[in-house]
Design a protein around this motif. Structure first.
Motif, short mmCIF file in Angstrom:
data_model
loop_
_atom_site.label_atom_id
_atom_site.label_comp_id
_atom_site.label_asym_id
_atom_site.label_seq_id
_atom_site.Cartn_x
_atom_site.Cartn_y
_atom_site.Cartn_z
N MET A 1 0.81 -1.21 0.00
CA MET A 1 0.00 0.00 0.00
C MET A 1 0.84 1.27 0.00
O MET A 1 0.33 2.35 0.13
N ARG A 2 2.18 1.12 -0.14
CA ARG A 2 3.03 2.29 -0.11
C ARG A 2 2.70 3.28 -1.22
O ARG A 2 2.94 4.47 -1.08
N ASP A 3 2.17 2.78 -2.34
CA ASP A 3 1.94 3.68 -3.46
C ASP A 3 0.84 4.69 -3.18
O ASP A 3 0.63 5.61 -3.95
N ARG A 4 0.11 4.53 -2.07
CA ARG A 4 -0.92 5.50 -1.72
C ARG A 4 -0.33 6.72 -1.02
O ARG A 4 -1.01 7.69 -0.80
N ASP A 6 2.29 9.81 -1.11
CA ASP A 6 3.06 10.61 -2.07
C ASP A 6 4.20 11.29 -1.33
O ASP A 6 4.00 12.29 -0.63
N PRO A 7 5.42 10.77 -1.44
CA PRO A 7 6.55 11.36 -0.71
C PRO A 7 6.90 12.76 -1.19
O PRO A 7 7.58 13.51 -0.48
N ALA A 8 6.43 13.13 -2.39
CA ALA A 8 6.72 14.46 -2.91
C ALA A 8 5.70 15.50 -2.46
O ALA A 8 5.87 16.69 -2.70
N SER A 9 4.63 15.04 -1.80
CA SER A 9 3.58 15.95 -1.37
C SER A 9 4.08 16.86 -0.24
O SER A 9 4.92 16.47 0.57
N ASP A 10 3.54 18.08 -0.20
CA ASP A 10 3.89 18.97 0.92
C ASP A 10 3.06 18.65 2.16
O ASP A 10 3.23 19.28 3.20
N ARG A 11 2.19 17.67 2.05
CA ARG A 11 1.40 17.22 3.20
C ARG A 11 2.16 16.09 3.88
O ARG A 11 2.54 15.10 3.23
N ALA A 12 2.37 16.20 5.17
CA ALA A 12 3.16 15.23 5.91
C ALA A 12 2.60 13.82 5.73
O ALA A 12 1.39 13.63 5.57
N VAL A 13 3.49 12.83 5.76
CA VAL A 13 3.08 11.44 5.55
C VAL A 13 2.03 11.02 6.57
O VAL A 13 1.04 10.36 6.22
N TYR A 14 2.20 11.39 7.84
CA TYR A 14 1.23 10.95 8.84
C TYR A 14 -0.15 11.54 8.58
O TYR A 14 -1.18 10.90 8.84
N ARG A 15 -0.19 12.75 8.00
CA ARG A 15 -1.49 13.35 7.67
C ARG A 15 -2.10 12.66 6.44
O ARG A 15 -3.33 12.55 6.35
N GLN A 16 -1.30 12.23 5.51
CA GLN A 16 -1.83 11.48 4.38
C GLN A 16 -2.47 10.17 4.85
O GLN A 16 -3.53 9.77 4.38
N ILE A 17 -1.81 9.50 5.78
CA ILE A 17 -2.38 8.27 6.33
C ILE A 17 -3.68 8.58 7.07
O ILE A 17 -4.69 7.88 6.90
N ALA A 18 -3.68 9.65 7.87
CA ALA A 18 -4.90 10.04 8.59
C ALA A 18 -6.03 10.36 7.61
O ALA A 18 -7.18 9.99 7.84
N SER A 44 3.52 -1.75 8.73
CA SER A 44 3.75 -2.74 7.70
C SER A 44 3.18 -2.31 6.35
O SER A 44 3.84 -2.42 5.31
N GLU A 45 1.94 -1.78 6.35
CA GLU A 45 1.27 -1.46 5.09
C GLU A 45 1.84 -0.22 4.41
O GLU A 45 1.90 -0.15 3.18
N TYR A 46 2.24 0.76 5.22
CA TYR A 46 2.70 2.02 4.64
C TYR A 46 4.22 2.16 4.63
O TYR A 46 4.74 3.10 4.05
N GLY A 47 4.91 1.25 5.29
CA GLY A 47 6.36 1.35 5.33
C GLY A 47 6.85 2.57 6.08
O GLY A 47 7.81 3.23 5.66
N VAL A 48 6.17 2.89 7.20
CA VAL A 48 6.54 4.06 7.98
C VAL A 48 6.99 3.63 9.37
O VAL A 48 6.88 2.45 9.74
N SER A 49 7.46 4.56 10.16
CA SER A 49 7.87 4.26 11.52
C SER A 49 6.63 4.16 12.42
O SER A 49 5.55 4.65 12.08
#
Length: 253
Positions: A1-4, A6-18, A44-49
């Motif tokens: 599910m990592r492709d959901r 966007d590491p280039a987004s200006d929105r923080a990763v944790y907020r994208q998951i939220a 596991s699904e998002y490959g985050v800490s």
């Protein structure tokens, strides 16, 4: 599910998951009471800490959408809001129904009322001015907490002149069918109107505790003055979980 993500987004990763978890709740994929993915699963699904996963879930807690239950996990909190019927809610006392009962039945919701205190005590200054009595005067006090689907949604404290309440069921934990207004009508009183003032604000620590509010959740503070036979006979100070209610009024054209 990592492709959901966007590491280039200006929105923080944790907020994208939220955002994605919030969307699942809003679509109904996760209904009221449903358990959200655990921190371990999000890692596991998002490959985050784990810290990122926890921050994502904490955003939903702050938004009032999710609650964290220690040792169990994260669960969807929000219920469909109750439509509070405004002036219509006081019209069915003759059927033995108090206003909160009318609201809950109209919304087809389970409910219960917890009596926190019934007795006499000094009236606060602001309520005294509304009730037209001296500040600190002894009045009858009724304090309740209301639950919908076993979730606390509202607290209410009524202040009633002793001259109205003395020797009546108004000073008992259960005032009987129709509530205290019905007992006032039993004394021959005729109600003219109910004046309500509503403000939105952040809760006190005690209000947060009683309503079990997540951090950052606002409340609606409603103060009602009941007028009968040309004088105020009750001031009701109510604090409502803002996420739990829609206020509905009919206004004359």
């Amino acid at each position: 599910m990592r492709d959901r993500i966007d590491p280039a987004s200006d929105r923080a990763v944790y907020r994208q998951i939220a955002d994605q978890l919030r969307a699942a709740v809003e679509r109904g994929d996760l209904g009221p009471g449903a358990q959200l993915p655990s921190e371990t699963r999000l890692v596991s699904e998002y490959g985050v800490s784990r810290v990122t996963a926890r921050r994502a879930l904490s955003v939903l807690v702050t938004d009032g959408l999710v609650v964290s239950e220690h040792g169990r996990g994260w669960f969807v909190r929000r219920r469909p809001p109750v439509k509070r019927l405004g002036s219509d809610r006081f019209t069915r006392r003759a059927e033995g129904k108090a206003a909160f009962t009318v609201d809950m039945e109209a919304n087809d919701r389970e409910f219960r009322v917890e009596v926190l205190y019934v007795g006499r005590g000094p009236i606060p200054d602001e309520a005294a001015a509304r009730l037209r009595v001296e500040a600190g005067s002894e009045v009858a006090i009724r304090r309740r907490r209301y639950f919908t689907d076993e979730q606390p949604v509202e607290t209410a404290t009524s202040y009633i002149p002793v001259s109205v309440a003395a020797g009546t069921p108004i000073e008992e934990p259960n005032p009987g069918p129709g509530g205290i207004y019905a007992r006032m009508e039993d004394q021959g009183m005729t109600f003219e109107r109910y004046d309500e003032e509503i403000v939105a604000r952040m809760p006190t620590s005690e209000e947060s505790r009683l309503l079990q509010l997540p951090p950052g959740s606002p409340v609606l503070h409603l103060v009602r003055t009941a007028i009968a036979d040309g004088r105020p006979v009750e001031v009701c100070d109510t604090v409502m979980d803002a996420a739990a209610f829609v206020l509905h009024y009919h206004l004359p054209a």
